[in-house]
Write a protein that holds these residues in place. Structure first.
Motif, short mmCIF file in Angstrom:
data_model
loop_
_atom_site.label_atom_id
_atom_site.label_comp_id
_atom_site.label_asym_id
_atom_site.label_seq_id
_atom_site.Cartn_x
_atom_site.Cartn_y
_atom_site.Cartn_z
N ASN A 63 0.78 -0.85 -0.05
CA ASN A 63 0.09 -0.12 0.07
C ASN A 63 0.80 1.15 -0.06
O ASN A 63 0.29 2.21 0.46
CB ASN A 63 -0.95 0.02 1.10
CG ASN A 63 -2.01 0.84 1.08
OD1 ASN A 63 -2.38 1.04 0.05
ND2 ASN A 63 -2.66 1.44 1.96
N THR A 110 -8.94 -4.36 -7.22
CA THR A 110 -9.77 -3.55 -6.38
C THR A 110 -9.41 -2.33 -6.51
O THR A 110 -10.54 -1.40 -6.49
CB THR A 110 -9.34 -4.14 -5.09
OG1 THR A 110 -7.97 -4.15 -4.87
CG2 THR A 110 -9.86 -5.62 -4.80
N VAL A 111 -8.16 -1.80 -6.77
CA VAL A 111 -7.87 -0.29 -6.92
C VAL A 111 -8.86 0.27 -8.20
O VAL A 111 -9.45 1.45 -8.10
CB VAL A 111 -6.55 0.01 -6.83
CG1 VAL A 111 -5.90 0.40 -5.58
CG2 VAL A 111 -5.78 -1.27 -7.37
N ALA A 144 -11.40 -0.95 -9.80
CA ALA A 144 -12.72 -0.88 -9.46
C ALA A 144 -13.08 0.47 -8.53
O ALA A 144 -14.10 1.06 -9.11
CB ALA A 144 -13.46 -2.10 -8.68
N LYS A 145 -12.26 0.59 -7.55
CA LYS A 145 -12.52 1.85 -6.82
C LYS A 145 -12.52 2.95 -7.71
O LYS A 145 -13.44 3.78 -7.48
CB LYS A 145 -11.65 1.83 -5.45
CG LYS A 145 -11.87 2.69 -4.62
CD LYS A 145 -10.66 2.37 -3.48
CE LYS A 145 -10.71 3.56 -2.72
NZ LYS A 145 -9.72 3.36 -1.53
N ALA A 194 -15.48 3.62 -10.25
CA ALA A 194 -16.58 3.75 -9.41
C ALA A 194 -16.47 5.23 -9.10
O ALA A 194 -17.30 5.91 -9.46
CB ALA A 194 -16.98 3.06 -8.36
N GLN A 195 -15.38 5.80 -8.33
CA GLN A 195 -15.37 7.28 -8.10
C GLN A 195 -15.36 8.19 -9.31
O GLN A 195 -15.91 9.32 -9.42
CB GLN A 195 -14.02 7.36 -7.42
CG GLN A 195 -13.82 6.98 -5.98
CD GLN A 195 -12.49 7.09 -5.44
OE1 GLN A 195 -11.57 7.34 -6.07
NE2 GLN A 195 -12.46 6.78 -4.05
N ARG A 239 -20.10 3.24 -14.28
CA ARG A 239 -20.84 1.73 -13.78
C ARG A 239 -19.85 0.99 -13.65
O ARG A 239 -19.24 0.39 -14.72
CB ARG A 239 -22.01 1.54 -14.56
CG ARG A 239 -22.98 0.76 -13.70
CD ARG A 239 -24.33 0.41 -15.13
NE ARG A 239 -25.17 -0.71 -14.57
CZ ARG A 239 -26.00 -0.48 -13.54
NH1 ARG A 239 -26.39 0.57 -13.15
NH2 ARG A 239 -26.82 -1.55 -13.12
N THR A 240 -19.53 0.21 -12.47
CA THR A 240 -18.46 -0.66 -12.41
C THR A 240 -18.89 -2.04 -11.51
O THR A 240 -19.60 -2.00 -10.63
CB THR A 240 -17.36 -0.09 -11.61
OG1 THR A 240 -16.95 0.99 -11.84
CG2 THR A 240 -16.02 -1.13 -11.35
N TYR A 241 -18.27 -3.19 -12.42
CA TYR A 241 -18.28 -4.45 -11.57
C TYR A 241 -17.08 -5.17 -11.25
O TYR A 241 -16.06 -4.80 -12.05
CB TYR A 241 -19.02 -5.46 -12.47
CG TYR A 241 -20.61 -4.94 -12.73
CD1 TYR A 241 -21.58 -5.70 -12.03
CD2 TYR A 241 -21.07 -4.00 -13.49
CE1 TYR A 241 -23.09 -5.25 -12.28
CE2 TYR A 241 -22.37 -3.66 -13.73
CZ TYR A 241 -23.29 -4.57 -13.00
OH TYR A 241 -24.78 -3.94 -13.37
N ILE A 242 -16.97 -5.66 -9.92
CA ILE A 242 -15.76 -6.23 -9.74
C ILE A 242 -15.97 -7.83 -9.80
O ILE A 242 -16.98 -8.44 -9.24
CB ILE A 242 -15.15 -5.80 -8.47
CG1 ILE A 242 -13.72 -6.39 -8.16
CG2 ILE A 242 -16.19 -6.09 -7.32
CD1 ILE A 242 -13.11 -5.74 -7.17
N LEU A 243 -14.91 -8.44 -10.16
CA LEU A 243 -14.88 -9.93 -10.36
C LEU A 243 -14.83 -10.64 -8.71
O LEU A 243 -14.21 -9.96 -8.28
CB LEU A 243 -13.78 -10.69 -10.92
CG LEU A 243 -14.00 -10.44 -12.49
CD1 LEU A 243 -12.58 -11.15 -13.02
CD2 LEU A 243 -14.99 -11.15 -13.14
N GLY A 244 -15.68 -11.66 -8.79
CA GLY A 244 -15.35 -12.20 -7.33
C GLY A 244 -14.28 -13.23 -7.18
O GLY A 244 -14.12 -13.71 -8.18
N LEU A 288 -8.53 -12.70 -3.39
CA LEU A 288 -7.74 -11.73 -3.43
C LEU A 288 -6.28 -11.90 -3.22
O LEU A 288 -5.84 -12.46 -2.31
CB LEU A 288 -8.11 -10.49 -2.54
CG LEU A 288 -7.59 -9.05 -2.75
CD1 LEU A 288 -8.09 -8.63 -4.22
CD2 LEU A 288 -8.11 -8.21 -1.67
N GLU A 327 -3.08 -6.85 -5.67
CA GLU A 327 -4.45 -6.38 -5.27
C GLU A 327 -5.50 -6.79 -6.19
O GLU A 327 -6.22 -6.21 -6.64
CB GLU A 327 -4.64 -5.06 -4.88
CG GLU A 327 -4.07 -4.66 -3.31
CD GLU A 327 -4.03 -3.32 -3.05
OE1 GLU A 327 -4.15 -2.59 -3.83
OE2 GLU A 327 -3.26 -2.99 -1.96
#
Lengths: 250, 250
Positions: free
Chosen positions: B62, B125-126, B128-129, B132-133, B137-142, B145, B150
DNA sequence: ATACTATGCTTATCGAAGAAAGACATCGTC
DNA sequence: GACGATGTCTTTCTTCGATAAGCATAGTAT
C-alpha cells in the motif's frame, strides 16, 4: 531507515490516534524536523493523511478542535466500537469461514483479527484489501461496486453469496429495534446483508449504543436473527434479550 | 552461491520483514553492492518486490504508487505509458462493455477515461474503486484476492468471467515476443487474463517499448490474439505486424 | 489604537552523506 | 577466446539535517 518504512510508521500513528504533531513524529522516529515535514508533505500529496497546522490528521475525520463536545462524542463512540470489535475478533477461530459485511465498524474489526488460519469473504473492497494485507486468505464478492460505501452489491453479489456456507458472519447495522429488527438505509445493501445472513451458522451484529431504537428504511433481518455485540445498554427492554452480548460492562 | 538461491534469500527477508536495505543484503549474503543492486533490479522487474531508494519493500504494502506524485522525472517509461493510455482511453465509446485487467498501466488508463456511458468489469480492487469514483458503472470480479497485486484471481474469478461478453478488453503484460506471445510471471493471473481475453470482441494490450522481446514465465495469449498499443517501436521485426498500433510516433 | 516584539509554524536553500547507475576489470566456465 | 556473473571504481542523483528566512498570531509597550 527506508523512506517507505518511515511513512508506514507515520501512517500507523495517525491511523491509530487519528492525529499527530510534528514534534511527536520527530521524537518517535528520531528524525529531523525537516524530514518529518517533508514526509507529511508527500503523504498529504498522496492523500494518505491531511496536513494541518502543527501536524497531521487521519483522513475522513471531521476534526473540530473548537467544538470539544463533538470530538468528545466521536471519541466515545470510537472507544465503544473498539471494545466491541476487540471482543468480536476473539470469536474468530482456526478454520472458521467468515463473512465480513462492508462498513466502518467491521473494517475496524480487521485490525484486531489475529487468527491467520481462517478464511474470509467480504463485499467491501477496502475490507478485502486489509484482510489480505493482514495475511488472511480472502475472497471478495463479485458484482456492482457502489461508490459511496465501496461495497459490492446487487444481484450478482447475492448470487455469488449463495454458494458459500459460513461458520460465522459479522455485520454492521444502522438501526436496531425490537419490532423492525436490523435496518439500513440502502435497499441494495440490505439485500446483500439479508442473503449473507442466511448463509451463516452464526450471525453477529456489531452495534454501539447509538444504534438501539433507531429505525432505518430497510429491514434486513429480524431482531432474533443475529447475536448483537455491544457495550453497555441503557434501555431496559433490551436488557433481557438473550441474543445480546454485552462486553466490558462498566 | 547460485543466483536463484540469492534471490530466494532476498525474497525471504523481504517477505518476513516487509522491507530490506541494500546494506542488509550486502551483509547477510556477503555480496558486493553491485550484485545486491542487480538482484533487486531483476526481482523488481519480475514483480516480486518493489525497489525503492535504499533497498526494497514487499509487494502490496500500500505504499503510494510513484506514478501520481511529483517525481515524474526518473520514470522514463511514464511518458510513454501516458501516451499509450491516453490513446487507449479514446477507444472506449458509448455502450461499450469493457473489461479492464489489473495492473499499473491499466490503472493509469482510468484517469483518461471520459466516456461515462460505458460499463466496466475489472479484477483489480483499486481499479474498481477508481472507476466507480470516476462515475462509471463498475463491476468487480468475485474470487480470491491476491495481496501482492491487489487483483482477484483463481477459479472463482475465472468462472465469474465466463458469463460476460465484453466489447473491448484492455490488458497489461510483462513480456511480448513473437514466439511466446504475451507473458506474465504469475500463473493465477495468467489464467484470469486468458479467460478474460476469450470473452472480449477486441483485446488491446498496453505495452511500453520495454516489454518487447521480453519473456516471462507464463504465456496467457498468442501474439496475434490482441492489438498492441505502444509508442515507437525500435525493433524492425515488429514493425510489420498488423496488430500493432503505434501512437504518437516521433 | 498602533507599532513593536516574541513565539511557533512553515518554506527555501545548501552542503554532506550516502545511494544509484554506468563503465570497466576480473574470474571461472564452456 | 567468448561469455556471463561478479566486484571495483567513478560520476551523478537523492536524501537528510541544519540554518535562515518568511509569516502569521498573540501579547506588550507606547
Amino acid at each position: 531507515m527506508l523512506i517507505e518504512e518511515r511513512h508506514r510508521q507515520i501512517l500507523d500513528i495517525v491511523e491509530e490516534r487519528k492525529s499527530v504533531t510534528i514534534q511527536e513524529i520527530i521524537d518517535k522516529l528520531n528524525i529531523s524536523e525537516s524530514t518529518a515535514r517533508r514526509d507529511l508533505t508527500v503523504l498529504d500529496a498522496h492523500g494518505q493523511l491531511i496536513k494541518v497546522h502543527g501536524g497531521a490528521t487521519a483522513l475522513g475525520m471531521n476534526y473540530y478542535t473548537k467544538d470539544d463536545d463533538v470530538s468528545y462524542r466521536q471519541d466515545l463512540n470510537r472507544e465503544e466500537k473498539r471494545e466491541i470489535v476487540e471482543y468480536a475478533a476473539t470469536l474468530i477461530r482456526s478454520n472458521d469461514f467468515v463473512y465480513l459485511d462492508a462498513g466502518t465498524t467491521t473494517e475496524m474489526l480487521i485490525d484486531y483479527i489475529t487468527e491467520k488460519n481462517a478464511v474470509f469473504v467480504t463485499n467491501g473492497t477496502v475490507h478485502a484489501k486489509k484482510l489480505a494485507q493482514n495475511g488472511c486468505r480472502t475472497y471478495i464478492l463479485g458484482g456492482e461496486l457502489k461508490v459511496a460505501t465501496e461495497a459490492v452489491v446487487g444481484a450478482e453479489a447475492v448470487a455469488g453469496l449463495e454458494k458459500y456456507n459460513f461458520t460465522k458472519g459479522f455485520f454492521g447495522t444502522n438501526g436496531i429495534s425490537l419490532q423492525k429488527g436490523f435496518t439500513t438505509p440502502d435497499v441494495s445493501e440490505a439485500m446483500v446483508k439479508r442473503v449473507a445472513m442466511k448463509q451463516c451458522d452464526d450471525c453477529y451484529a456489531l452495534a454501539d449504543s447509538s444504534k438501539f431504537n433507531h429505525i432505518s428504511s430497510v429491514t434486513f433481518a429480524d431482531f432474533e436473527k443475529a447475536k448483537i455485540i455491544t457495550t453497555s445498554i441503557k434501555n431496559e427492554e433490551y436488557k433481557k434479550c438473550k441474543n445480546i452480548l454485552e462486553v466490558n460492562k462498566r
